[in-house]
Design a protein around this motif. Structure first.
Motif, mmCIF file in Angstrom:
data_model
loop_
_atom_site.group_PDB
_atom_site.id
_atom_site.type_symbol
_atom_site.label_atom_id
_atom_site.label_comp_id
_atom_site.label_asym_id
_atom_site.label_seq_id
_atom_site.Cartn_x
_atom_site.Cartn_y
_atom_site.Cartn_z
ATOM 1 N N VAL A 1 72.098 28.413 -114.864
ATOM 2 C CA VAL A 1 71.474 29.214 -115.920
ATOM 3 C C VAL A 1 69.965 29.270 -115.776
ATOM 4 C CG1 VAL A 1 73.324 28.767 -117.556
ATOM 5 C CG2 VAL A 1 71.385 27.194 -117.472
ATOM 6 N N MET A 2 69.434 28.704 -114.704
ATOM 7 C CA MET A 2 67.988 28.714 -114.497
ATOM 8 C C MET A 2 67.530 30.054 -113.941
ATOM 9 S SD MET A 2 67.053 25.048 -112.769
ATOM 10 C CE MET A 2 67.194 23.505 -113.677
ATOM 11 N N PRO A 3 66.392 30.554 -114.420
ATOM 12 C CA PRO A 3 65.799 31.730 -113.778
ATOM 13 C C PRO A 3 65.324 31.368 -112.374
ATOM 14 C CG PRO A 3 64.336 30.840 -115.461
ATOM 15 C CD PRO A 3 65.624 30.098 -115.585
ATOM 16 N N ALA A 4 65.159 32.340 -111.529
ATOM 17 C CA ALA A 4 64.860 32.108 -110.110
ATOM 18 C C ALA A 4 63.618 31.240 -109.912
ATOM 19 C CB ALA A 4 64.696 33.446 -109.399
ATOM 20 N N LYS A 5 62.546 31.528 -110.671
ATOM 21 C CA LYS A 5 61.306 30.780 -110.497
ATOM 22 C C LYS A 5 61.508 29.312 -110.831
ATOM 23 C CE LYS A 5 56.464 30.614 -112.002
ATOM 24 N NZ LYS A 5 55.438 31.239 -112.875
ATOM 25 N N THR A 6 62.218 29.040 -111.921
ATOM 26 C CA THR A 6 62.467 27.662 -112.318
ATOM 27 C C THR A 6 63.388 26.976 -111.321
ATOM 28 O OG1 THR A 6 62.216 28.276 -114.633
ATOM 29 C CG2 THR A 6 63.312 26.185 -114.176
ATOM 30 N N LYS A 7 64.364 27.699 -110.801
ATOM 31 C CA LYS A 7 65.290 27.103 -109.831
ATOM 32 C C LYS A 7 64.545 26.671 -108.569
ATOM 33 C CE LYS A 7 69.361 28.817 -109.651
ATOM 34 N NZ LYS A 7 70.555 29.673 -109.411
ATOM 35 N N ASP A 8 63.570 27.466 -108.154
ATOM 36 C CA ASP A 8 62.777 27.090 -106.979
ATOM 37 C C ASP A 8 62.013 25.794 -107.235
ATOM 38 O OD1 ASP A 8 63.663 29.288 -105.603
ATOM 39 O OD2 ASP A 8 61.897 30.520 -106.047
ATOM 40 N N ILE A 9 61.440 25.678 -108.444
ATOM 41 C CA ILE A 9 60.707 24.457 -108.785
ATOM 42 C C ILE A 9 61.671 23.282 -108.877
ATOM 43 C CG2 ILE A 9 59.328 23.325 -110.571
ATOM 44 C CD1 ILE A 9 58.131 26.046 -111.206
ATOM 45 N N ALA A 10 62.840 23.517 -109.474
ATOM 46 C CA ALA A 10 63.848 22.456 -109.576
ATOM 47 C C ALA A 10 64.262 21.972 -108.196
ATOM 48 C CB ALA A 10 65.067 22.968 -110.348
ATOM 49 N N ARG A 11 64.446 22.906 -107.272
ATOM 50 C CA ARG A 11 64.823 22.515 -105.912
ATOM 51 C C ARG A 11 63.731 21.667 -105.270
ATOM 52 N NH1 ARG A 11 68.396 24.313 -101.908
ATOM 53 N NH2 ARG A 11 69.261 25.874 -103.317
ATOM 54 N N THR A 12 62.478 22.036 -105.520
ATOM 55 C CA THR A 12 61.357 21.261 -104.969
ATOM 56 C C THR A 12 61.344 19.846 -105.545
ATOM 57 O OG1 THR A 12 60.024 23.259 -104.689
ATOM 58 C CG2 THR A 12 58.849 21.162 -104.736
ATOM 59 N N ILE A 13 61.575 19.741 -106.858
ATOM 60 C CA ILE A 13 61.608 18.420 -107.499
ATOM 61 C C ILE A 13 62.761 17.591 -106.957
ATOM 62 C CG2 ILE A 13 62.001 17.228 -109.695
ATOM 63 C CD1 ILE A 13 60.520 19.558 -111.053
ATOM 64 N N ILE A 14 63.931 18.202 -106.831
ATOM 65 C CA ILE A 14 65.086 17.481 -106.292
ATOM 66 C C ILE A 14 64.815 17.044 -104.861
ATOM 67 C CG2 ILE A 14 67.494 17.774 -105.565
ATOM 68 C CD1 ILE A 14 67.891 19.544 -108.032
ATOM 69 N N ALA A 15 64.214 17.919 -104.063
ATOM 70 C CA ALA A 15 63.906 17.571 -102.673
ATOM 71 C C ALA A 15 62.961 16.382 -102.610
ATOM 72 C CB ALA A 15 63.294 18.780 -101.954
ATOM 73 N N ASP A 16 61.990 16.344 -103.534
ATOM 74 C CA ASP A 16 61.041 15.229 -103.553
ATOM 75 C C ASP A 16 61.737 13.918 -103.917
ATOM 76 O OD1 ASP A 16 58.253 14.173 -103.541
ATOM 77 O OD2 ASP A 16 58.682 13.828 -105.658
ATOM 78 N N ILE A 17 62.609 13.961 -104.923
ATOM 79 C CA ILE A 17 63.341 12.752 -105.327
ATOM 80 C C ILE A 17 64.259 12.293 -104.202
ATOM 81 C CG2 ILE A 17 64.982 11.776 -106.974
ATOM 82 C CD1 ILE A 17 63.914 13.795 -109.032
ATOM 83 N N VAL A 18 64.962 13.244 -103.590
ATOM 84 C CA VAL A 18 65.865 12.907 -102.483
ATOM 85 C C VAL A 18 65.095 12.294 -101.322
ATOM 86 C CG1 VAL A 18 67.377 13.890 -100.714
ATOM 87 C CG2 VAL A 18 67.639 14.571 -103.098
ATOM 88 N N ALA A 19 63.926 12.842 -101.015
ATOM 89 C CA ALA A 19 63.115 12.301 -99.916
ATOM 90 C C ALA A 19 62.724 10.854 -100.191
ATOM 91 C CB ALA A 19 61.869 13.167 -99.715
ATOM 92 N N LYS A 20 62.375 10.559 -101.440
ATOM 93 C CA LYS A 20 62.013 9.186 -101.789
ATOM 94 C C LYS A 20 63.211 8.259 -101.702
ATOM 95 C CE LYS A 20 58.182 10.552 -104.811
ATOM 96 N NZ LYS A 20 57.690 10.663 -106.210
ATOM 97 N N LEU A 21 64.377 8.737 -102.145
ATOM 98 C CA LEU A 21 65.583 7.923 -102.046
ATOM 99 C C LEU A 21 65.985 7.720 -100.592
ATOM 100 C CD1 LEU A 21 67.684 9.441 -104.975
ATOM 101 C CD2 LEU A 21 66.623 7.176 -104.893
ATOM 102 N N MET A 22 65.831 8.759 -99.771
ATOM 103 C CA MET A 22 66.139 8.641 -98.343
ATOM 104 C C MET A 22 65.228 7.604 -97.694
ATOM 105 S SD MET A 22 68.587 10.859 -97.199
ATOM 106 C CE MET A 22 68.202 11.530 -95.593
ATOM 107 N N GLN A 23 63.960 7.633 -98.066
ATOM 108 C CA GLN A 23 63.011 6.677 -97.513
ATOM 109 C C GLN A 23 63.403 5.253 -97.881
ATOM 110 O OE1 GLN A 23 58.998 7.161 -98.967
ATOM 111 N NE2 GLN A 23 58.105 6.124 -97.210
ATOM 112 N N ARG A 24 63.916 5.089 -99.098
ATOM 113 C CA ARG A 24 64.321 3.767 -99.572
ATOM 114 C C ARG A 24 65.612 3.293 -98.901
ATOM 115 N NH1 ARG A 24 66.894 3.224 -105.586
ATOM 116 N NH2 ARG A 24 68.186 1.399 -105.183
#
Length: 411
Positions: free
Chosen positions: A133-156
């Motif tokens: 239900v996210m608009p496209a602009k928000t979905k792009d930001i959400a993907r960026t946030i998720i990618a950042d969290i995933v990268a930190k978890l991957m590093q750990r």
């Protein structure tokens, strides 16, 4: 940013007991001499969530409903205030309250709010559940946030996982061109003692001595199937399992499959090269048909004696429970190494179906909850065909006991 404020220890502007009550109930904060200017900012931030507006008095905080409004700048400022007054653990609790008490599903549609919110695994789950239900602009930001969290978890998690699971070392052969993880440091130091640098108190290793890895053909590789319950209660487990699956899929020593399920089945094996894409393929929520998912995985296991299935679920079965037990028993008899994890999270003991868990344990299948930090060692023990129950006991993990009178004890 202001220093964190401790409600119990900061020197009050007036009577200490009155200050604590004012902060707790939010009554006439602006007029109270018991509150300092900093206290009033703290009270206003709390009142935005737990009150009917600054200065209103409500006896029961559970009945108080504030409103951050739809003004994105105000949301960002509110998040900044909360993060300045409280440590990260408390911030996450307040965010959870905000999501439940206020209409944060709408607020998560606002990019400014996503940029301000404290990122963690729970936020990933929220964003994934709302992506449709996210608009496209928000979905792009959400993907960026998720990618950042995933990268930190991957590093750990990545290094320990790779180290624990990578193919066994052949210590009967040595090489002078070892990978860093395969270096035999005692022999390397001994071979380079003549290169000791006294002024630096160190040895310059001109010659490396290491172990040579066993060469394994693709057909000899063990297969790991992660079968993950994606019902709402398992959200954090799904995220961690997806990350571990992506890590294992990158290792050339095992073949990894990821299957997520509720009442439907989603095979995400082909997406494992991109863990963010995997998470966007997850459908959090819905019912649970474990039996159907286990049947799907069983049909795709080609070499049972070289296969390991990790079933991650709270075992609240919405499908055919008796058939599930028979299917798990059949997998065990065929040689598949089956492990059931009730949760794969950082939290404490999870909620699960104790009767079903006991019935599964009666099949000789280890049943327990595991933290992400212990998962690599658990997986390594499973790949070595060690007694996973003994490993769990040695790691001080409480195992579910078998139900002596369970029909699964004699399938």
């Amino acid at each position: 940013m202001d220093e964190e404020v401790d409600i119990g220890e900061t020197e009050p502007a007036g009577d200490g007991r009155e200050r604590r009550w004012r902060l707790a109930i939010g009554a006439d904060d602006e007029k109270s001499s018991a509150l300092s200017d900093t206290d009033k900012r703290l009270s206003a931030a709390l009142d935005a969530l737990y009150g009917d507006g600054a200065g209103d008095t409500v006896a029961d905080p559970r009945k108080r409903r504030g409103g951050l409004g739809r003004s994105a700048p105000r949301v960002a400022q509110w998040m900044g205030d909360i993060r300045s007054f409280f440590p990260a653990q408390v911030v996450q609790i307040v965010q959870k309250d905000a999501f439940e008490r206020l209409n944060l599903k709408q607020m998560l549609m606002e990019p400014e709010f996503l940029k301000a919110i404290e990122a963690d695994v729970n936020l990933v789950a929220d964003l994934i559940s709302l992506r449709s239900v996210m608009p496209a602009k928000t979905k792009d930001i959400a993907r960026t946030i998720i990618a950042d969290i995933v990268a930190k978890l991957m590093q750990r998690l990545e290094q320990n996982t790779a180290e624990a699971i990578r193919g066994a070392l052949d210590r009967s052969q040595r090489t002078n061109r070892p990978r860093q993880r395969d270096i035999d440091w005692p022999r390397t130091i001994s071979a380079n003692l003549r290169h000791y640098q006294a002024e630096h108190k160190t040895i310059v290793p001109e010659k490396l001595v290491g172990f040579m890895r066993k060469q394994r053909r693709l057909v000899d590789l063990d297969e790991v199937v992660l079968c993950v319950d994606q019902s709402g209660s398992m959200a954090s487990s799904v995220i961690y399992a997806s990350i571990f699956a992506a890590v294992m899929a990158s290792l050339p020593v095992v073949r990894t499959k990821l299957v997520c399920f509720d009442t439907a089945i989603v095979d995400l094996t082909e997406e494992l090269s991109d863990p963010v894409e995997v998470l966007f393929g997850v459908q959090l929520g819905g019912g649970t048909d474990i039996n159907q998912a286990v049947a799907y995985c069983a049909d795709r296991i080609e070499r049972p004696t070289k296969s390991h299935m990790v079933l991650i679920t709270d075992l609240y079965e919405g499908g055919n429970g008796q058939e599930l037990l028979q299917r798990l028993a059949s997998l065990v008899r065929s040689g598949v190494n089956v492990v059931v994890l009730l949760a794969l999270t950082d939290q404490g003991r999870p909620g699960y179906d104790p009767k079903m868990a006991g019935s599964v344990a009666a099949l000789g299948i280890p049943v327990f909850a595991c933290t992400p930090d212990l998962f690599p060692d658990m997986m390594a023990a499973a790949l070595r065909r060690e007694d996973v129950s003994a490993w769990a006991a040695g790691a001080d993990i409480k195992l579910v006991r078998a139900e002596d009178d369970s029909p699964a004890a004699n399938p």
